[in-house]
Design a protein around this motif. Structure first.
Motif, PDB file in Angstrom:
ATOM      1  N   LEU A   1       0.830  -1.203   0.000  1.00  0.00           N
ATOM      2  CA  LEU A   1       0.000   0.000   0.000  1.00  0.00           C
ATOM      3  C   LEU A   1       0.868   1.258   0.000  1.00  0.00           C
ATOM      4  O   LEU A   1       0.600   2.228  -0.716  1.00  0.00           O
ATOM      5  CB  LEU A   1      -0.925   0.006   1.219  1.00  0.00           C
ATOM      6  N   VAL A   2       1.924   1.225   0.816  1.00  0.00           N
ATOM      7  CA  VAL A   2       2.803   2.387   0.927  1.00  0.00           C
ATOM      8  C   VAL A   2       3.527   2.662  -0.395  1.00  0.00           C
ATOM      9  O   VAL A   2       3.639   3.809  -0.839  1.00  0.00           O
ATOM     10  CB  VAL A   2       3.815   2.171   2.070  1.00  0.00           C
ATOM     11  N   LEU A   3       4.012   1.610  -1.037  1.00  0.00           N
ATOM     12  CA  LEU A   3       4.731   1.787  -2.294  1.00  0.00           C
ATOM     13  C   LEU A   3       3.844   2.415  -3.358  1.00  0.00           C
ATOM     14  O   LEU A   3       4.273   3.306  -4.105  1.00  0.00           O
ATOM     15  CB  LEU A   3       5.265   0.437  -2.782  1.00  0.00           C
ATOM     16  N   ARG A   4       2.600   1.962  -3.414  1.00  0.00           N
ATOM     17  CA  ARG A   4       1.670   2.533  -4.403  1.00  0.00           C
ATOM     18  C   ARG A   4       1.460   4.020  -4.133  1.00  0.00           C
ATOM     19  O   ARG A   4       1.425   4.826  -5.077  1.00  0.00           O
ATOM     20  CB  ARG A   4       0.347   1.772  -4.333  1.00  0.00           C
ATOM     21  N   LYS A   5       1.343   4.370  -2.879  1.00  0.00           N
ATOM     22  CA  LYS A   5       1.124   5.769  -2.526  1.00  0.00           C
ATOM     23  C   LYS A   5       2.362   6.627  -2.821  1.00  0.00           C
ATOM     24  O   LYS A   5       2.250   7.808  -3.157  1.00  0.00           O
ATOM     25  CB  LYS A   5       0.744   5.876  -1.043  1.00  0.00           C
ATOM     26  N   MET A   6       3.528   6.023  -2.725  1.00  0.00           N
ATOM     27  CA  MET A   6       4.770   6.753  -2.975  1.00  0.00           C
ATOM     28  C   MET A   6       5.067   6.910  -4.457  1.00  0.00           C
ATOM     29  O   MET A   6       5.979   7.651  -4.831  1.00  0.00           O
ATOM     30  CB  MET A   6       5.946   6.032  -2.300  1.00  0.00           C
TER      31      MET A   6
ATOM     32  N   PHE B   1       5.255   4.021  -6.666  1.00  0.00           N
ATOM     33  CA  PHE B   1       5.849   2.814  -7.215  1.00  0.00           C
ATOM     34  C   PHE B   1       4.747   1.878  -7.721  1.00  0.00           C
ATOM     35  O   PHE B   1       3.668   1.788  -7.131  1.00  0.00           O
ATOM     36  CB  PHE B   1       6.671   2.071  -6.156  1.00  0.00           C
ATOM     37  N   ASP B   2       5.053   1.164  -8.779  1.00  0.00           N
ATOM     38  CA  ASP B   2       4.207   0.054  -9.243  1.00  0.00           C
ATOM     39  C   ASP B   2       4.943  -1.238  -8.960  1.00  0.00           C
ATOM     40  O   ASP B   2       6.122  -1.378  -9.320  1.00  0.00           O
ATOM     41  CB  ASP B   2       3.927   0.164 -10.751  1.00  0.00           C
ATOM     42  N   VAL B   3       4.262  -2.176  -8.325  1.00  0.00           N
ATOM     43  CA  VAL B   3       4.871  -3.474  -8.044  1.00  0.00           C
ATOM     44  C   VAL B   3       4.768  -4.327  -9.303  1.00  0.00           C
ATOM     45  O   VAL B   3       3.676  -4.652  -9.762  1.00  0.00           O
ATOM     46  CB  VAL B   3       4.192  -4.168  -6.851  1.00  0.00           C
ATOM     47  N   VAL B   4       5.913  -4.685  -9.870  1.00  0.00           N
ATOM     48  CA  VAL B   4       5.958  -5.472 -11.099  1.00  0.00           C
ATOM     49  C   VAL B   4       5.899  -6.963 -10.796  1.00  0.00           C
ATOM     50  O   VAL B   4       5.191  -7.725 -11.444  1.00  0.00           O
ATOM     51  CB  VAL B   4       7.224  -5.143 -11.917  1.00  0.00           C
ATOM     52  N   ASP B   5       6.623  -7.391  -9.771  1.00  0.00           N
ATOM     53  CA  ASP B   5       6.653  -8.798  -9.387  1.00  0.00           C
ATOM     54  C   ASP B   5       7.027  -8.872  -7.912  1.00  0.00           C
ATOM     55  O   ASP B   5       7.672  -7.951  -7.374  1.00  0.00           O
ATOM     56  CB  ASP B   5       7.661  -9.577 -10.243  1.00  0.00           C
ATOM     57  N   LEU B   6       6.655  -9.973  -7.263  1.00  0.00           N
ATOM     58  CA  LEU B   6       6.959 -10.109  -5.846  1.00  0.00           C
ATOM     59  C   LEU B   6       6.933 -11.577  -5.446  1.00  0.00           C
ATOM     60  O   LEU B   6       6.283 -12.401  -6.078  1.00  0.00           O
ATOM     61  CB  LEU B   6       5.983  -9.317  -4.981  1.00  0.00           C
ATOM     62  N   ASP B   7       7.655 -11.885  -4.375  1.00  0.00           N
ATOM     63  CA  ASP B   7       7.697 -13.233  -3.816  1.00  0.00           C
ATOM     64  C   ASP B   7       7.806 -13.097  -2.303  1.00  0.00           C
ATOM     65  O   ASP B   7       8.872 -12.781  -1.769  1.00  0.00           O
ATOM     66  CB  ASP B   7       8.881 -14.017  -4.386  1.00  0.00           C
ATOM     67  N   GLN B   8       6.684 -13.348  -1.610  1.00  0.00           N
ATOM     68  CA  GLN B   8       6.668 -13.152  -0.163  1.00  0.00           C
ATOM     69  C   GLN B   8       7.577 -14.145   0.554  1.00  0.00           C
ATOM     70  O   GLN B   8       8.164 -13.819   1.590  1.00  0.00           O
ATOM     71  CB  GLN B   8       5.231 -13.284   0.371  1.00  0.00           C
TER      72      GLN B   8
ATOM     73  N   PRO C   1       5.428  10.808  -8.264  1.00  0.00           N
ATOM     74  CA  PRO C   1       4.292  10.962  -7.350  1.00  0.00           C
ATOM     75  C   PRO C   1       2.963  10.903  -8.088  1.00  0.00           C
ATOM     76  O   PRO C   1       2.882  11.163  -9.294  1.00  0.00           O
ATOM     77  CB  PRO C   1       4.525  12.326  -6.716  1.00  0.00           C
ATOM     78  N   GLU C   2       1.908  10.523  -7.357  1.00  0.00           N
ATOM     79  CA  GLU C   2       0.560  10.485  -7.931  1.00  0.00           C
ATOM     80  C   GLU C   2       0.126  11.875  -8.375  1.00  0.00           C
ATOM     81  O   GLU C   2       0.356  12.864  -7.689  1.00  0.00           O
ATOM     82  CB  GLU C   2      -0.437   9.960  -6.903  1.00  0.00           C
ATOM     83  N   GLU C   3      -0.496  11.961  -9.542  1.00  0.00           N
ATOM     84  CA  GLU C   3      -1.000  13.232 -10.044  1.00  0.00           C
ATOM     85  C   GLU C   3      -2.404  13.460  -9.483  1.00  0.00           C
ATOM     86  O   GLU C   3      -3.273  12.602  -9.602  1.00  0.00           O
ATOM     87  CB  GLU C   3      -1.057  13.224 -11.566  1.00  0.00           C
ATOM     88  N   SER C   4      -2.622  14.608  -8.844  1.00  0.00           N
ATOM     89  CA  SER C   4      -3.942  14.960  -8.315  1.00  0.00           C
ATOM     90  C   SER C   4      -4.030  16.469  -8.211  1.00  0.00           C
ATOM     91  O   SER C   4      -3.048  17.184  -8.397  1.00  0.00           O
ATOM     92  CB  SER C   4      -4.174  14.309  -6.946  1.00  0.00           C
ATOM     93  N   TRP C   5      -5.215  16.986  -7.906  1.00  0.00           N
ATOM     94  CA  TRP C   5      -5.408  18.441  -7.891  1.00  0.00           C
ATOM     95  C   TRP C   5      -4.599  19.113  -6.802  1.00  0.00           C
ATOM     96  O   TRP C   5      -4.297  20.288  -6.875  1.00  0.00           O
ATOM     97  CB  TRP C   5      -6.883  18.764  -7.723  1.00  0.00           C
TER      98      TRP C   5
ATOM     99  N   ALA D   1       0.510   6.251   8.426  1.00  0.00           N
ATOM    100  CA  ALA D   1      -0.794   6.882   8.193  1.00  0.00           C
ATOM    101  C   ALA D   1      -1.931   5.927   8.561  1.00  0.00           C
ATOM    102  O   ALA D   1      -1.916   4.755   8.183  1.00  0.00           O
ATOM    103  CB  ALA D   1      -0.905   7.317   6.737  1.00  0.00           C
ATOM    104  N   ASN D   2      -2.879   6.446   9.298  1.00  0.00           N
ATOM    105  CA  ASN D   2      -4.042   5.645   9.727  1.00  0.00           C
ATOM    106  C   ASN D   2      -5.050   5.537   8.594  1.00  0.00           C
ATOM    107  O   ASN D   2      -5.367   6.526   7.933  1.00  0.00           O
ATOM    108  CB  ASN D   2      -4.684   6.278  10.955  1.00  0.00           C
ATOM    109  N   ASP D   3      -5.566   4.326   8.364  1.00  0.00           N
ATOM    110  CA  ASP D   3      -6.596   4.072   7.360  1.00  0.00           C
ATOM    111  C   ASP D   3      -6.134   4.571   5.976  1.00  0.00           C
ATOM    112  O   ASP D   3      -6.818   5.341   5.310  1.00  0.00           O
ATOM    113  CB  ASP D   3      -7.902   4.744   7.760  1.00  0.00           C
ATOM    114  N   LEU D   4      -4.952   4.105   5.571  1.00  0.00           N
ATOM    115  CA  LEU D   4      -4.355   4.542   4.317  1.00  0.00           C
ATOM    116  C   LEU D   4      -5.272   4.202   3.142  1.00  0.00           C
ATOM    117  O   LEU D   4      -5.688   3.060   2.968  1.00  0.00           O
ATOM    118  CB  LEU D   4      -2.992   3.864   4.131  1.00  0.00           C
ATOM    119  N   ASP D   5      -5.593   5.188   2.359  1.00  0.00           N
ATOM    120  CA  ASP D   5      -6.505   5.005   1.220  1.00  0.00           C
ATOM    121  C   ASP D   5      -5.703   4.963  -0.061  1.00  0.00           C
ATOM    122  O   ASP D   5      -4.910   5.850  -0.348  1.00  0.00           O
ATOM    123  CB  ASP D   5      -7.520   6.165   1.172  1.00  0.00           C
ATOM    124  N   ILE D   6      -5.910   3.897  -0.840  1.00  0.00           N
ATOM    125  CA  ILE D   6      -5.176   3.779  -2.113  1.00  0.00           C
ATOM    126  C   ILE D   6      -6.111   4.131  -3.265  1.00  0.00           C
ATOM    127  O   ILE D   6      -7.060   3.441  -3.532  1.00  0.00           O
ATOM    128  CB  ILE D   6      -4.661   2.345  -2.286  1.00  0.00           C
TER     129      ILE D   6
END
Length: 366
Positions: free
Chosen positions: A273-278, A280-287, A299-303, A361-366
């Protein structure tokens, strides 16, 4: 006249209902005169005549060694058999099994499967004020104290008072763990039974009624297991949404990293969640190996973009990789470039304010 007729119908209905009880509704209706019938001897054919053709299509099979000879006539229950209900994710039953048994698969890697099951059993017993007679952890066997069952008995349709009868049972719960340790079978069996007259009838109890009690008991435990999983999942989701504090430090290899104040299993989904907000796009992952391949898009584009300096990272829009590792009760997160070179302490320091703010951040919204 209509009122009198209606009253007569109601009284008749009450009488019929009063004459019916649970035992009558679970046994076959009609005559059982067939129990008095004798076996008809085979047809005797004179030697000079040809015997008519016969077949055994309607022959009644003889009782087997495991069949109960007393289950005939009114003693035979026609109610649907109780079924073990595998509510829990990863649980199942053996097809064709007549035992009160359920199999659980490992779904929580934070503790051994047998501990999860026994903790659930003990929680259910405690919740229902059922004591433990004995608990052999080495042999995975638990015997309950008396399980008291109170049943209401109506005195009659004209008497609105009720009496109660009590019966007591003891159950043995045994756990069979597969050699690989990720599957276990929990089995319930009734070992003692005392009826309302305080007579021990475990050796003469109706086997269908015995199995019904055993299945009911294990179903109660399964329901408690399912409730515990759902409660734990909801609590874990709430904790992840609340966020975690973090600090700059080092990973187990001595490289500059972020230290998140959370268990690995909780930090992993929060990090995505944090990476998306920063940006980043997650391309691949292995937990299992703690490896993520990401791409930084800015950064995300917004008003309101540009109002907060934390949205800007001093990183090129390029591919990166992250290494997530367990460090005691915390989790280290190491940023590396595509060549697998860890970020310098200066780079970590520059992106830490943005990372730590989103991670907390509390209740992080993506």
């Amino acid at each position: 006249m209509k009122t009198i007729n209606l009253l007569a119908v109601l009284v008749g209905s009450l009488c019929i209902g009063a004459c019916s009880n649970i035992d009558e509704r679970t046994t076959a209706s009609g005559s059982v005169d067939y129990l008095e019938h004798k076996t008809v001897p085979p047809l005797k054919v004179p030697a000079d005549l040809t015997a008519p053709p016969t077949n055994n299509r309607y022959a009644i099979p003889s009782l087997g060694s495991n069949d109960a000879p007393q289950l005939v006539g009114k003693a035979l229950s026609v109610a649907s058999p109780r079924l073990v209900i595998p509510l829990v994710s990863g649980s199942h039953v053996e097809e064709g099994s007549k035992q009160a048994k359920v199999l659980f698969d490992q779904i929580n890697d934070n503790e051994p499967l047998e501990k999860t099951i026994w903790d659930t059993v003990l929680a259910y017993l405690e919740l229902n004020n059922i004591g433990v007679d004995s608990f052999d952890k080495e042999n995975n066997e638990l015997i309950t104290d008396w399980v008291i069952d109170r049943q209401e008995v109506d005195n009659g349709w004209l008497d609105f008072s009720s009496d109660y009868i009590e019966r007591a049972r003891k159950f043995k719960l045994s756990l069979e763990l597969a050699p690989h340790g990720r599957t276990a079978a929990l089995h319930s069996s009734m070992i003692k039974y005392i009826d309302e007259n305080r007579e021990d009838l475990i050796d003469s109890i109706n086997p269908i009624a015995k199995r019904t009690d055993e299945v009911n008991f294990i179903n109660y435990i399964i329901a408690e297991y399912d409730f515990g999983i759902r409660l734990e999942r909801s609590e874990r989701i709430a904790k992840i949404r609340e966020g975690f504090s973090s600090e700059m430090g080092f990973n187990p290899d001595g490289e500059a990293a972020f230290l998140v104040d959370a268990e690995y299993a909780d930090a992993w989904p929060r990090l995505q969640l944090v990476l998306r907000k920063m940006g980043f796009d997650v391309v691949d992952l292995d937990q299992s190996s703690g490896l993520l391949f990401v791409k930084y898009n800015g950064p995300e584009e917004s008003w309101f973009s540009g109002w907060f300096s934390k949205d800007e990272l001093s990183l090129d829009e390029d591919d990166y990789r992250l290494i997530v590792q367990k460090v005691g009760d915390k989790t280290s997160i190491t940023f590396k470039d595509i060549e697998n070179e860890a970020f310098t302490a200066q780079q970590v320091t520059e992106i830490f304010p943005t990372f730590s703010e989103y991670m907390a951040a509390n209740d992080l919204d993506i």
